[in-house]
Design a protein around this motif. Structure first.
Motif, PDB file in Angstrom:
ATOM      1  N   ASP A   1       0.842  -1.205   0.017  1.00  0.00           N
ATOM      2  CA  ASP A   1      -0.069   0.164  -0.056  1.00  0.00           C
ATOM      3  C   ASP A   1       0.790   1.140   0.132  1.00  0.00           C
ATOM      4  O   ASP A   1       1.569   1.530   0.782  1.00  0.00           O
ATOM      5  CB  ASP A   1      -1.067  -0.033   1.298  1.00  0.00           C
ATOM      6  CG  ASP A   1      -1.719   0.991   1.386  1.00  0.00           C
ATOM      7  OD1 ASP A   1      -1.741   2.234   0.407  1.00  0.00           O
ATOM      8  OD2 ASP A   1      -2.750   1.131   1.878  1.00  0.00           O
TER       9      ASP A   1
ATOM     10  N   SER B   1      -2.869   9.964  -0.804  1.00  0.00           N
ATOM     11  CA  SER B   1      -4.282   9.032  -0.934  1.00  0.00           C
ATOM     12  C   SER B   1      -3.991   8.455  -2.577  1.00  0.00           C
ATOM     13  O   SER B   1      -3.194   9.078  -3.340  1.00  0.00           O
ATOM     14  CB  SER B   1      -5.388   9.877  -0.926  1.00  0.00           C
ATOM     15  OG  SER B   1      -5.765  10.690  -1.882  1.00  0.00           O
ATOM     16  N   LEU B   2      -4.738   7.445  -2.610  1.00  0.00           N
ATOM     17  CA  LEU B   2      -4.528   6.904  -3.936  1.00  0.00           C
ATOM     18  C   LEU B   2      -5.248   7.483  -4.984  1.00  0.00           C
ATOM     19  O   LEU B   2      -4.740   7.611  -6.170  1.00  0.00           O
ATOM     20  CB  LEU B   2      -5.509   5.528  -3.937  1.00  0.00           C
ATOM     21  CG  LEU B   2      -4.773   4.358  -2.961  1.00  0.00           C
ATOM     22  CD1 LEU B   2      -5.455   3.158  -3.277  1.00  0.00           C
ATOM     23  CD2 LEU B   2      -3.261   4.192  -3.390  1.00  0.00           C
ATOM     24  N   GLY B   3      -6.370   8.297  -4.932  1.00  0.00           N
ATOM     25  CA  GLY B   3      -7.053   9.352  -5.631  1.00  0.00           C
ATOM     26  C   GLY B   3      -6.036  10.423  -6.040  1.00  0.00           C
ATOM     27  O   GLY B   3      -6.007  11.055  -7.113  1.00  0.00           O
ATOM     28  N   GLN B   4      -5.430  11.063  -5.260  1.00  0.00           N
ATOM     29  CA  GLN B   4      -4.671  12.107  -4.968  1.00  0.00           C
ATOM     30  C   GLN B   4      -3.302  12.137  -4.407  1.00  0.00           C
ATOM     31  O   GLN B   4      -3.256  12.529  -3.353  1.00  0.00           O
ATOM     32  CB  GLN B   4      -5.452  13.436  -4.750  1.00  0.00           C
ATOM     33  CG  GLN B   4      -6.624  13.675  -5.727  1.00  0.00           C
ATOM     34  CD  GLN B   4      -7.665  14.802  -4.986  1.00  0.00           C
ATOM     35  OE1 GLN B   4      -7.348  15.917  -5.246  1.00  0.00           O
ATOM     36  NE2 GLN B   4      -8.569  14.377  -4.424  1.00  0.00           N
TER      37      GLN B   4
ATOM     38  N   PRO C   1      -3.880   9.533 -10.313  1.00  0.00           N
ATOM     39  CA  PRO C   1      -4.328   8.757  -9.150  1.00  0.00           C
ATOM     40  C   PRO C   1      -3.391   7.491  -9.259  1.00  0.00           C
ATOM     41  O   PRO C   1      -3.099   6.899 -10.468  1.00  0.00           O
ATOM     42  CB  PRO C   1      -5.712   8.152  -9.403  1.00  0.00           C
ATOM     43  CG  PRO C   1      -6.305   9.455 -10.366  1.00  0.00           C
ATOM     44  CD  PRO C   1      -5.132   9.808 -11.265  1.00  0.00           C
ATOM     45  N   VAL C   2      -3.110   6.738  -8.212  1.00  0.00           N
ATOM     46  CA  VAL C   2      -2.544   5.557  -8.252  1.00  0.00           C
ATOM     47  C   VAL C   2      -3.378   4.532  -8.666  1.00  0.00           C
ATOM     48  O   VAL C   2      -4.510   4.444  -8.456  1.00  0.00           O
ATOM     49  CB  VAL C   2      -2.092   4.962  -6.749  1.00  0.00           C
ATOM     50  CG1 VAL C   2      -1.476   3.596  -6.653  1.00  0.00           C
ATOM     51  CG2 VAL C   2      -0.951   6.216  -6.289  1.00  0.00           C
TER      52      VAL C   2
END
Lengths: 315, 595
Positions: free
Chosen positions: A108, A117-120, A278-279
């Motif tokens: 992670d 965060s994954l989104g940003q 994003p990731v």
């Protein structure tokens, strides 16, 4: 879905054709590097030609992330457009802020502090996570379904891999839930691989679970052969292991992920900020079963529900 | 000449503007209309395209969710019985295999308890699980058979939605599935509007569910403001295309369509740049057409106006030249129209003017030595009158007496005044008798009768003229004597053949007579005393019946071999009434006495 993503704007070419981009490829493994092949394939699909408008500088520090730190500091000084770190090499890169860094992790990235965060992601890091942590339990569960009598599970793990501890924790919890005793067999780098395998052989386990990792990936044939030799049903993270003789694998398609990573490389080279990319998480997970290995091990898979769930069966 | 203010632009400008406007206005109207229709058609077409694409995307999204709903329906067909969890688990696993978008499934028995949970990622569960009867998914599905949950972002990134389906009967239980909406991407990415147009899907609260650039979706609501604005703007348009700003800040033409079952909005958009490409092309075509038309009109109008204005300018210049007296000026216009005709007429006029000017010049010249009426007569009868010829003429010479002494004493103004009066008087008498005034020379004057115009009885006329002249000058002489110096007047008349004709150099032409008779008249004048009129024998012979004449004896005359008998006029016998009469010749008659 990934396939469609790759196929879509394949004709797109880097706008400034005279510009030659420099990309650092960092890995703690030696060549042949299956991930690099996937990435190269992706670059070619985006219209990049190595030596013409893109230069890949390969930095390998076999089993020694420390050595990559020097490369990282060199990276901060040199005129590098992008760094791509594969697996554990990402650890050496955490201090880099000047250059966009693409990663491909099993663990992670939020937990590792690479992104907000994954989104940003919010920084200079972005890339892909294989969700190994979530899938860790799923692998134990699948193994249990194939081997209902599974009691003792050898867990073979490269301790140098980032997030490896979390993965082990998730595996242990899942195993305990299913009434399985996990035996943790860590090793540090390629040098300890042989001795690690020897330990696994001595663990008297009913099955072998190998964490997906560049190192085990490269040595997948050796590990698969070892498992067959010791009559250990094996569970892996990626389909390539099964092609090499592993019994089962469950996880995202590696090659496709690295292929896709090249599209992010393209977007960053065109000027997009990694902070807002994003990731990426894989949506489809492949369950691959090697029937030949099953036969060799004398396992009758028809009894379980595994075969109709398999995305690919190697016969 | 009065300076002419020239309204330089007027005619040229008027013609130019009229022709220009006549070409350009219809052209612009045509091009404008064409452009407007092209714009309208394009707009309609664009609307249609966007509508078709958005509708198709909405239908496919509906098919996607309906497909999932139908598939979920399979697992809630049979009522729950005891000990069938394993079978249900296999059903669940098969469903996962069948529908890639389903990430996990919960099978819930009629009491609302979760009995089976299967997942692609998490570990499966079977047996009595959590009580889910209060879950909105279960309540919703029980109420409406199908329930669609809100879109939520898992781990702040991936869009998920729950769908719950209840069986026909309550005993069949409820299935709740977790759907990864990333898989709608396949549908949305497959939609291409033009070259760069695309479709996107937004839920009711304005969150992005699907977009060809998946990374926009995975940002978990970043940039939701733009998406929300786009959604409200397009939704307000009620299914027709609107020009607005896209989610990336670029101008687009967008159209929204609802996917009714899930309450999402599908927005089809095309960058304005591309959408209006054909309109722009049409406008450019029109513009180029207009520009070509304008250039053409300019050239045509200029050419036409020049064709009109040029000859008029030429005519104007011609008039100006002729006004300045250049009657030989001619205009050449070859326009093969009325203007050419006008130029021809103009040339004719110039020629006429030239001729008449020559004539009037000649008349003016004749008037120098002919009485005006004679001059007109000469001019209008026969030009050859002035040609050199030999004929019998009466030559009359007059001369002031004592004038030389007068000029020595008097002021120049006074001298000139005297001469002016003298000339006027002599000129008036000459004109009255239609004789020819040959010249004045100081105080002397020469008059010819019977040349160039012949008359009846020239001797008679000559004598009458001489008498009148003598009388007229004598009446003036009284006023001149004021200076204390008496001025008198003597006249000599002779008749005989002489050569007459015009004589002179360049512009200065004089009509004159050459011959003995002229010399004789001059000598007689010199011999004459003040108030005396001396005649030669020829005149005497002709008029002795009419006038009282007296011989003053023979006198030697210079140029004559022998002396001639000379006569003086004594008194008028046939003079007109009221004219001053001379009683007799009085040698040495003082002017003062007669005055």
């Amino acid at each position: 879905m990934l396939g469609a993503a790759l196929a879509c704007p394949a004709a797109a070419l880097a706008e400034d054709s005279r510009r030659v981009y420099r990309i650092y490829w960092l890995s703690t493994q030696a060549q042949p590097d299956p991930f690099l092949d996937g990435f190269r394939e992706g670059l070619r699909a985006r219209g990049y030609v190595e030596g013409k408008n893109v230069v890949l500088e390969l930095h390998y520090a076999i089993g020694n992330p420390q050595a990559l730190r020097e490369v990282a500091s060199e990276l901060r000084r040199g005129k590098v457009d992008l760094a791509v770190s594969s697996g554990p090499a990402t650890r050496a890169m955490t201090a880099v802020e000047e250059v966009p860094v693409l990663f491909a992790l099993s663990g992670d990235p939020v937990e590792l502090g690479l992104v907000k965060s994954l989104g940003q992601p919010g920084g200079n890091f972005t890339g892909s996570t294989f969700l190994s942590l979530e899938l860790a339990g799923k692998r134990v569960e699948l193994l249990k379904e194939v081997l209902p009598n599974l009691r003792k599970l050898a867990v073979f793990s490269n301790a140098n891999h980032p997030g490896e501890q979390s993965e082990w924790r998730a595996t242990r919890e899942a195993a305990q839930k299913l009434g399985i005793e996990p035996v943790y067999i860590p090793f540090s780098g390629a040098s300890e691989l042989e001795s690690g395998l020897a330990k696994a052989g001595e663990a008297h386990a009913d099955a072998l679970l190998v964490f997906p990792d560049v190192l085990t990936m490269v040595h997948r044939a050796k590990i698969a052969d070892f498992a067959i030799a010791h009559r250990l049903p094996s569970m892996f993270g990626w389909s390539e292991y099964c092609d090499a003789g592993g019994l089962l694998s469950y996880g995202a398609n590696q090659r496709a992920t690295y292929f896709w990573l090249a599209t992010y490389a393209d977007r960053i080279l065109r000027g997009e900020k990694p902070a807002v990319l994003p990731v990426f998480q894989p949506t489809r997970f492949e369950l691959v079963v090697n029937l030949r290995t099953a036969e060799q091990l004398g396992i009758d898979l028809d009894k379980s529900s595994i075969l109709f769930r398999a995305n690919r069966v190697i016969e | 000449m009065r300076p002419v203010t020239r309204p330089r632009r007027s005619l040229f400008f008027k013609y130019f503007i009229t022709l220009f406007v006549a070409v350009v206005v219809p052209l612009m109207l045509g091009a404008g209309t064409e452009a407007w229709f092209a714009f309208r058609d394009n707009r309609l077409y664009l609307n249609e395209i966007l509508q078709v694409e958005a509708r198709s995307a909405a239908d496919r999204i509906q098919a996607f969710t309906d497909g999932i709903r139908d598939q979920l329906g399979w697992v809630v067909q049979f009522p729950w019985t005891q000990g069938e969890d394993e079978r249900r688990r296999i059903d669940g696993l098969r469903l996962l295999q069948q529908v890639p978008a389903i990430v996990s499934l919960s099978l819930i028995d009629p009491s609302g308890t979760e009995r089976v949970f299967v997942s692609r990622v998490s570990m499966n569960r079977t047996g009595h699980g959590a009580d889910m009867s209060a879950d909105p998914a279960v309540i919703g599905a029980r109420a409406n058979r199908v329930w669609y949950g809100m879109v939520h972002y898992r781990r702040d990134s991936e869009p998920y939605m729950r769908i719950a389906v209840a069986g026909n009967r309550a005993a069949a239980g409820v299935v709740v599935a977790d759907i990864n909406l990333k898989l709608i991407w396949d549908i949305i990415a497959g939609i291409k509007i033009g070259d760069t147009g695309h479709a996107l899907v937004v839920d009711d609260s304005g969150r992005l569910i699907a977009h060809p650039d998946i990374s926009l979706v995975l940002r978990s609501g970043a940039g939701a403001g733009d998406i929300n604005r786009l959604k409200s703007v397009t939704s307000e348009a009620n299914g027709s295309a609107v020009s607005t700003t896209g989610e990336d800040g670029k101008p687009v033409v967008a159209l929204a369509v609802r996917a009714p079952n899930v309450g999402w909005t599908v927005i089809a958009e095309q960058p304005a740049l591309e959408a209006y490409e054909s309109i722009r092309a049409a406008l450019w075509r029109s513009l180029i057409l207009i520009v070509i038309g304008i250039v053409f009109a300019l050239v045509l109008a200029y050419w036409r106006a020049c064709r009109m204005w040029g000859p008029i300018r030429q005519l104007e210049k011609g008039v100006e030249r002729i006004g300045m007296g250049q009657f030989d000026h001619r205009i050449t216009i070859q326009s093969r129209d009325e203007l050419e005709q006008l130029a021809l007429r103009f040339n004719e006029m110039a020629e006429e003017l030239g001729t008449s000017q020559l004539k009037s010049e000649r008349i003016n010249r004749l008037k120098q030595f002919l009485a005006p009426q004679v001059a007109e007569l000469v001019e209008h009868s026969d030009q050859r009158l002035l040609d050199a010829q030999r004929r019998e003429v009466v030559a009359i010479f007059g001369d002031l007496r004592g004038f030389t002494a007068f000029t020595a004493r008097a002021e120049p103004e006074a001298i000139l005044a005297v001469l002016r009066q003298y000339y006027e008087a002599v000129g008036a008498v000459t004109s009255r008798h239609e004789a020819t005034l040959i010249r004045f020379a100081g105080d002397g004057v020469m008059v010819l009768v019977n040349a160039p115009v012949a008359c009846e009885n020239p001797a008679h006329r000559g004598i009458r003229l001489a008498i009148d002249m003598q009388a007229a000058v004598q009446s003036l002489a009284g006023t001149w004597s004021a200076g204390g110096c008496a001025i008198g007047f003597g006249v000599g008349v002779a008749m005989g053949p002489a050569t007459v004709g015009t004589l002179g150099y360049q512009g200065r032409l004089d009509y004159t007579a050459i011959g003995n008779v002229v010399n004789l008249a001059s000598r007689l004048c010199s011999l004459a005393d003040d108030g005396q009129i001396l005649l030669d024998p020829t005149v005497h012979e002709r008029v002795k019946e009419s006038f009282a004449l007296a011989s003053i004896g023979e006198r030697p005359i210079k140029g004559y071999d022998r002396a001639l008998e000379i006569f003086a006029v004594v008194s008028m016998v046939a003079g007109p009434a009221g004219e001053p009469r001379l009683e007799r010749p009085r040698p040495g008659l003082a002017l003062a006495e007669t005055a």
